[in-house]
Each structure stands twice: as structure tokens, then as C-alpha cells.
Enzyme design. Structure first.
Site, PDB file in Angstrom:
ATOM      1  N   LYS A  35       0.815  -1.223   0.000  1.00  0.00           N
ATOM      2  CA  LYS A  35       0.000   0.000   0.000  1.00  0.00           C
ATOM      3  C   LYS A  35       0.846   1.270   0.000  1.00  0.00           C
ATOM      4  CE  LYS A  35      -4.119  -2.096   2.034  1.00  0.00           C
ATOM      5  NZ  LYS A  35      -5.179  -1.997   3.067  1.00  0.00           N
TER       6      LYS A  35
ATOM      7  N   ASP B 200     -10.572   2.016   2.231  1.00  0.00           N
ATOM      8  CA  ASP B 200     -10.722   1.262   3.485  1.00  0.00           C
ATOM      9  C   ASP B 200     -11.653   1.971   4.472  1.00  0.00           C
ATOM     10  OD1 ASP B 200      -9.144  -0.918   2.819  1.00  0.00           O
ATOM     11  OD2 ASP B 200      -7.310  -0.016   3.590  1.00  0.00           O
TER      12      ASP B 200
ATOM     13  N   ARG C  76       0.250   0.457  21.593  1.00  0.00           N
ATOM     14  CA  ARG C  76       1.227  -0.102  22.526  1.00  0.00           C
ATOM     15  C   ARG C  76       2.474   0.779  22.585  1.00  0.00           C
ATOM     16  NH1 ARG C  76       2.857  -6.109  21.195  1.00  0.00           N
ATOM     17  NH2 ARG C  76       3.602  -5.011  19.361  1.00  0.00           N
TER      18      ARG C  76
ATOM     19  N   VAL D  17       3.392   4.321  22.385  1.00  0.00           N
ATOM     20  CA  VAL D  17       2.633   5.568  22.473  1.00  0.00           C
ATOM     21  C   VAL D  17       3.159   6.605  21.488  1.00  0.00           C
ATOM     22  CG1 VAL D  17       1.847   7.393  24.020  1.00  0.00           C
ATOM     23  CG2 VAL D  17       2.181   5.093  24.900  1.00  0.00           C
ATOM     24  N   SER D  18       4.445   6.610  21.211  1.00  0.00           N
ATOM     25  CA  SER D  18       5.011   7.614  20.308  1.00  0.00           C
ATOM     26  C   SER D  18       4.397   7.530  18.915  1.00  0.00           C
ATOM     27  CB  SER D  18       6.537   7.461  20.224  1.00  0.00           C
ATOM     28  OG  SER D  18       6.893   6.174  19.743  1.00  0.00           O
TER      29      SER D  18
ATOM     30  N   GLN E 269     -15.262  -1.843   1.214  1.00  0.00           N
ATOM     31  CA  GLN E 269     -14.192  -1.124   0.527  1.00  0.00           C
ATOM     32  C   GLN E 269     -14.066  -1.591  -0.915  1.00  0.00           C
ATOM     33  OE1 GLN E 269     -11.037  -2.324  -0.598  1.00  0.00           O
ATOM     34  NE2 GLN E 269     -11.447  -4.437   0.004  1.00  0.00           N
TER      35      GLN E 269
END
Length: 275
Positions: free
Chosen positions: A68, A105, A155, A157-158, A245
Site C-alpha cells: 500500500k 478502506d 502499545r 505511544v510515540s 471497501q
């Protein structure tokens, strides 16, 4: 002799794809004959492979993992959706030979939530779990529904913070998300493929109207089971998103809007028969 309009889906792997049966069912609704192939491309050979197929008469294509991002770079022009997602799942070959890239999507997901499950997202609080390409593809159509608030939890966070900054939404850790309650919770991680659920506490689902897992299978996913244990009113998998989609892609190619319900029922029955 006039050749049939030709379409395809590109991926690696690709044998598992249900796209041919979906699009051929749409063509039956339109009462036309099309060709739709599954094409396995080498990991480093996306651009060359697609260019060769277009040269051979391909008019449009779906793109699945891991291509993609490659499709985003390959397209001559991108929709706003694709630009924000940084990913393309639909290629449209124009009459002049140029290639337009879009991402269906999010539209497929929104249509499934609204039409299949009867949930309007306007003024609701939404939690999206995950921060990868799958989530990037759904956020812009989600925000267009004018929800009250959208939060992204991950999971790492950044990664959630990076995505939240781009779209001006809230980033949370999974631990912080577990301390809150949401109207809609969407799992955009691939955890369901390994029969696991993201690390959310049951309490997060107490006020949940719909818990939606973007992956699908022959049986309820681990995320769906977790949501039901936590008190979610409805739990759904992503089969309707897959069909939805595809319907959007088909309409972009051919200007015909397929009906998804019968195709979804057929796919569901096929999955259950193999369970």
C-alpha cells in the site's frame, strides 16, 4: 473481438484474497463481464509489475499488504484520503494512461458501521486501537462523520502521538485508554490474526455501543470476545469492511454502485462452512 475490462489485486502473499469472488459478484449485479486476477508480485518488484500489467491493458487494481505504501509512490495523483493515510489500496488507470491512487478502506468501514450495524458516529466518542497503515486509512473518513471525540491508543505511544499530531486528535497509551469509556471502539491492530486481543481492560467496554475488529475470520475474534465480556452492546468483525471497501473501488472504476448485502452473506456462509 472485444476484450473484457481487466482488473486485479496485487499482494504478497495473495492466494488467500477473496477479492476476485467479490468483484465478479459485483459485475454480475452490473450485468457485465470483467476479468479480475490475483497477482503475486515480488517484494521489491511492485512498480515494475504494475506498470507491466497496465501496459497489457489493466484498467484498475486493488492493493493489499505489503504494497500500500508502494502504491502511494507509484500513483501519478493521490486523493486527499490517500495522502492523509500515506497508503493506497485502489489504483484507477485513466484514459490518458495516468494512474490515480485512492484509499477505500475507511469508506468501507464507515458504510459497514452505519448501514450494517445502524450506528451513526456523529457526536459519539471513538477509540481507535493501533497506529499503523490500517488505522491511517480509516481516520479521515471517520473524522468526516463528526464524532464528539476521536482517540488513538497504541502499545508504542510515540506512534499514536505522531498520528494524533497530524490529525489533531488525542493520543493515549493502552493503559490510559483502559481507564476511560467510549461509545465506539475499533481495533485496527493485526492482533486478531494471531487470535489475540489488544491489552485493553474490560472496563473500557462498559458503555460501548459497538466494538469493531478490522480483521475477520470464521469465528469471533479475540477482540470481539473481550468486548462482549466487557459489556459491549454489539461486536463485529471486518468482513463487512472488506466487502464495503471493494464496492467503493468497483464504483470508482466503473461508475456502478454495487449492493453489498448479498455478497457479504455469501462470504460469511463460505467462511462458516470452512470453520
Amino acid at each position: 473481438m472485444q476484450t473484457k475490462p481487466r482488473y486485479a489485486v496485487f499482494g504478497h502473499p495473495i492466494a488467500h484474497s477473496r477479492s476476485p469472488e467479490i468483484h465478479l459478484a459485483f459485475a454480475l449485479q452490473e450485468q457485465v463481464h470483467i476479468s479480475y486476477d490475483k497477482i503475486l508480485l515480488p517484494i521489491e518488484g511492485f512498480s515494475q509489475g504494475v506498470a507491466a500489467e497496465i501496459q497489457a491493458g489493466l484498467q484498475g487494481a486493488n492493493v493489499t499488504v505489503p504494497f500500500k505504501l508502494d502504491a502511494c509512490e507509484f500513483a501519478d495523483e493521490l486523493s486527499v484520503r490517500a495522502q492523509l493515510a500515506g497508503a493506497v489500496n485502489t489504483l484507477v488507470v485513466r484514459d490518458d494512461g495516468s494512474v490515480y491512487g485512492d484509499n477505500s478502506d475507511g469508506l468501507g468501514l464507515m458504510n459497514d458501521i452505519e448501514k450494517q450495524y445502524g450506528v451513526s458516529l456523529q457526536d459519539l466518542s471513538v477509540l481507535v486501537v493501533g497506529a499503523g497503515g490500517a488505522v491511517r486509512g480509516i481516520l479521515q473518513p471517520l473524522l468526516e462523520r463528526n464524532p464528539k471525540a476521536v482517540s488513538v491508543a497504541n502499545r508504542t505511544v510515540s506512534k499514536a502521538q505522531e498520528l494524533a499530531h497530524i490529525l489533531d486528535i488525542e493520543a493515549l497509551s493502552l493503559q490510559d485508554a483502559s481507564l476511560r469509556q467510549f461509545d465506539i471502539i475499533i481495533n485496527g491492530t493485526s492482533s486478531g490474526l494471531s487470535d489475540q486481543a489488544p491489552d485493553l481492560a474490560l472496563a473500557a467496554f462498559e458503555q460501548c455501543q459497538l466494538a469493531y475488529d478490522m480483521v475477520y475470520g470464521a469465528k469471533p475474534t479475540a477482540f470481539m470476545d473481550l468486548a462482549r465480556q466487557g459489556g459491549a452492546k454489539q461486536a463485529a468483525d471486518g468482513l463487512g469492511m472488506l466487502v464495503g471497501q471493494a464496492a467503493v473501488s468497483y464504483q470508482w472504476w466503473r461508475g456502478f454502485q454495487p449492493q453489498t448485502e448479498s455478497v457479504l452473506q455469501s462470504l460469511r456462509a463460505s467462511l462458516c462452512s470452512k470453520a
